[in-house]
Design a protein around this motif. Structure first.
Motif, mmCIF file in Angstrom:
data_model
loop_
_atom_site.group_PDB
_atom_site.id
_atom_site.type_symbol
_atom_site.label_atom_id
_atom_site.label_comp_id
_atom_site.label_asym_id
_atom_site.label_seq_id
_atom_site.Cartn_x
_atom_site.Cartn_y
_atom_site.Cartn_z
ATOM 1 N N LYS A 1 15.539 -144.587 -71.607
ATOM 2 C CA LYS A 1 16.031 -143.847 -70.442
ATOM 3 C C LYS A 1 15.114 -144.033 -69.236
ATOM 4 C CE LYS A 1 18.959 -140.375 -72.522
ATOM 5 N NZ LYS A 1 19.234 -138.944 -72.674
ATOM 6 N N ALA A 2 13.812 -144.114 -69.462
ATOM 7 C CA ALA A 2 12.866 -144.340 -68.358
ATOM 8 C C ALA A 2 13.174 -145.666 -67.668
ATOM 9 C CB ALA A 2 11.432 -144.308 -68.871
ATOM 10 N N LYS B 1 11.839 -143.951 -73.831
ATOM 11 C CA LYS B 1 11.437 -145.238 -73.231
ATOM 12 C C LYS B 1 12.643 -145.933 -72.597
ATOM 13 C CE LYS B 1 8.557 -146.676 -76.834
ATOM 14 N NZ LYS B 1 8.037 -147.768 -77.655
ATOM 15 N N ARG C 1 16.468 -145.297 -65.611
ATOM 16 C CA ARG C 1 16.361 -144.426 -64.436
ATOM 17 C C ARG C 1 15.981 -145.208 -63.183
ATOM 18 N NH1 ARG C 1 14.082 -140.623 -68.189
ATOM 19 N NH2 ARG C 1 15.651 -139.019 -68.555
ATOM 20 N N THR C 2 15.445 -146.411 -63.352
ATOM 21 C CA THR C 2 15.070 -147.237 -62.201
ATOM 22 C C THR C 2 16.235 -148.107 -61.721
ATOM 23 O OG1 THR C 2 14.263 -149.113 -63.511
ATOM 24 C CG2 THR C 2 12.690 -147.335 -63.054
#
Length: 85
Positions: free
Chosen positions: A69-70, A67, A73-74
Motif C-alpha cells: 500500500k505504501a 509495504k 500511495r505514490t
C-alpha cells in the motif's frame, strides 16, 4: 538453456467501487507458489506505467500489505477516490 517464467496479473480491487479492504487471494497465491508479488501500476497523473519492486511474501500479511500500500500511495489512479487509503 532457456527459462520460462509465468506472470499472473491480479488487481487488488475486486469491484468497481471503493472497498476498505483488499481481497487476499493474490497474496496467498504468491505465498503458496513461493513467488514474488510484482507491483505493476498505471499512474494517470504522470501518464506513466511500470513495474515497481518485488515484494516477497513473508507470511505476515499485514506487514507485507503495508509495504504494498505504501508503494501504491505514490501513484494516482484514474479514480483516486476509489484507490488505496
Amino acid at each position: 538453456m532457456s527459462t520460462t517464467s509465468l506472470v499472473i496479473l491480479i488487481t487488488p480491487e475486486g469491484t468497481r467501487s471503493y472497498q476498505p479492504r483488499w481481497r487476499k487471494g493474490y497474496y496467498f497465491a504468491a505465498l503458496g507458489a513461493h513467488v514474488p508479488i510484482r507491483l505493476g501500476y498505471l499512474d494517470y497523473a504522470k501518464k506513466e506505467a511500470g513495474i515497481g519492486e518485488a515484494v516477497y511474501p513473508t507470511g505476515d500479511y499485514e506487514a507485507d500489505e503495508a509495504k504494498i500500500k505504501a508503494f501504491y500511495r505514490t501513484k494516482t489512479g484514474r479514480f483516486p477516490e476509489k484507490g488505496v487509503r
